[in-house]
Design an enzyme around this catalytic site. Structure first.
Site, PDB file in Angstrom:
ATOM      1  N   ARG A 283      23.761   8.598  95.411  1.00  0.00           N
ATOM      2  CA  ARG A 283      23.972   7.807  96.676  1.00  0.00           C
ATOM      3  C   ARG A 283      23.312   6.609  96.241  1.00  0.00           C
ATOM      4  O   ARG A 283      22.424   6.269  95.340  1.00  0.00           O
ATOM      5  CB  ARG A 283      22.845   8.592  97.663  1.00  0.00           C
TER       6      ARG A 283
ATOM      7  N   GLU B 119      27.585   0.964 102.254  1.00  0.00           N
ATOM      8  CA  GLU B 119      29.214   1.442 101.979  1.00  0.00           C
ATOM      9  C   GLU B 119      29.801   1.372 103.421  1.00  0.00           C
ATOM     10  O   GLU B 119      29.263   1.698 104.462  1.00  0.00           O
ATOM     11  CB  GLU B 119      29.124   3.073 101.669  1.00  0.00           C
TER      12      GLU B 119
ATOM     13  N   HIS C  51      33.478   5.786  96.745  1.00  0.00           N
ATOM     14  CA  HIS C  51      32.574   6.783  96.998  1.00  0.00           C
ATOM     15  C   HIS C  51      33.665   7.737  97.069  1.00  0.00           C
ATOM     16  O   HIS C  51      34.001   8.596  98.244  1.00  0.00           O
ATOM     17  CB  HIS C  51      31.819   6.971  98.424  1.00  0.00           C
TER      18      HIS C  51
HETATM   19  C1  DGY Z   1      28.992  14.598  99.382  1.00  0.00           C
HETATM   20  O1  DGY Z   1      29.499  15.603  99.617  1.00  0.00           O
HETATM   21  O2  DGY Z   1      27.584  14.457  99.374  1.00  0.00           O
HETATM   22  C2  DGY Z   1      29.427  13.542  98.590  1.00  0.00           C
HETATM   23  O3  DGY Z   1      28.847  12.382  98.324  1.00  0.00           O
HETATM   24  C3  DGY Z   1      30.859  13.184  99.162  1.00  0.00           C
HETATM   25  O4  DGY Z   1      31.701  14.146  98.870  1.00  0.00           O
END
Ligand code: DGY
Length: 326
Positions: A241, A270, A289
């Site tokens: 993240r 984002e 992402h």
């Molecule tokens: C999640 O699932 O947390 C990813 O970052 C997105 O697929």
């Protein structure tokens, strides 16, 4: 008594087979029709009076949202493994289980992590852009060179499912694998990964790759102080993240040559604005992402989110629940 048809808000169109399952279940669906996420006011309106919500990591599910959704809400099911956009404590306090999708995106995200390591180190994006721009004029002994991944030292921050899948892939590259977790991992020996302190990992690694969840404890784990411990030749890779990294400090470190490069699949915010300073740096690869963005993986995630939702609507124990439920 008339049969209940639960009202369900779906905050974006899902892959078609999962969408069909929702349509074929005995539900009344409110599907957000746009490709951009619903702004907070629209999200609240979409969910008002609903029994369930199937949401994405781009939706903020907090106490205000839960109040707006109202007391009929029985389940929040998110199509993602990470749930940092959801106030889990607020959901738990209201007795609302939160579904998520662990496991199914592990391999795809690990694949992308390796891709980012190689793309950043071997300058794939810049090299491919130069070919398109007609700048490939010769085989140049000094052209598009970067460090090796093979034979390097890779530091994995967070040896959970995804971190371990990255370590497994790295075994083919002949690298030394270091890792740091809150506590040593039982998988480490089998993975050939050595436990070290966070500082030691930063000092010794040629690649530092982040796989920890984003929590108050990991907020800005990578910051000016910790970046200063990294080698000037090191590359930072983040597929967890954006908030795990203090992005301003990262920009400054990259611009000053305190580290050599960064491969980021996640940023703050984002989407990252196209005029963001990070995107002006030649030693950075930023992706939108897409760690889980393989077709089979996205379908597995969507189906898992539908499974969680349907069980939650029935009042059952979610197969994959992110918050403690009695
Ligand atoms: C999640 O699932 O947390 C990813 O970052 C997105 O697929």
């Amino acid at each position: 008594m008339a049969k209940e048809h639960p009202l369900v808000a779906v905050t974006r169109r899902l892959p078609e087979p999962a969408m069909r399952r929702l349509q074929e279940a005995d539900l009344v669906l409110r599907v957000w029709p746009e490709s951009a996420p619903p702004p907070p006011g629209d999200l609240a309106a979409l969910a008002a009076g609903c029994h369930g919500i199937l949401c994405l990591l781009t939706d903020r599910i907090d106490a205000a949202f839960l109040d707006a959704a109202g007391p009929s809400l029985r389940v929040v099911s998110q199509m993602a493994v990470g749930v940092d956009n959801i106030d889990l404590a607020a959901c738990t306090a209201r007795g609302i289980p939160v579904g998520h999708t662990p496991g199914v995106l592990t391999e795809a995200t690990a694949d992308l992590t390796l891709a980012l390591m190689l793309a950043t180190a071997r300058r794939l994006v810049a090299a491919a852009a130069d070919v398109k721009a007609g700048k490939w004029t010769t085989w140049d002994p000094l052209g598009w060179v970067g460090p090796d991944l093979h034979s390097s030292t890779v530091g994995i921050v967070g040896l959970g499912r995804i971190g371990a899948a990255v370590a497994r892939r790295l075994s083919g590259f002949g690298v030394e694998v270091l890792y740091h977790n809150r506590r040593p991992s039982l998988m480490a020996e089998e993975l050939g990964a050595a436990y070290v302190s966070f500082d030691e990992l930063l000092r010794r690694s040629d690649f530092v790759t982040l796989h920890c969840p984003y929590t108050s404890a990991t907020h800005h784990l990578v910051n000016a102080e910790t970046l200063a411990l990294m080698k000037p030749s090191a590359i930072l890779v983040n597929t967890s993240r954006g908030g795990v990294v203090d992005q301003e400090a990262l920009c400054a470190a990259l611009a000053a040559g305190k580290i050599a490069g960064a491969g980021l699949d996640v940023t703050t915010p984002e989407p990252l604005p196209a005029d963001h300073p990070l995107l002006t740096l030649p030693n950075v690869v930023v992706l939108p992402h897409i760690g889980s963005a393989s077709l089979p993986t996205r379908l597995l995630m969507a189906n898992m989110a539908v499974d969680n939702l349907l069980v939650g609507l029935e009042g059952g124990r979610l197969p994959h629940c992110a918050n403690p439920m009695p």
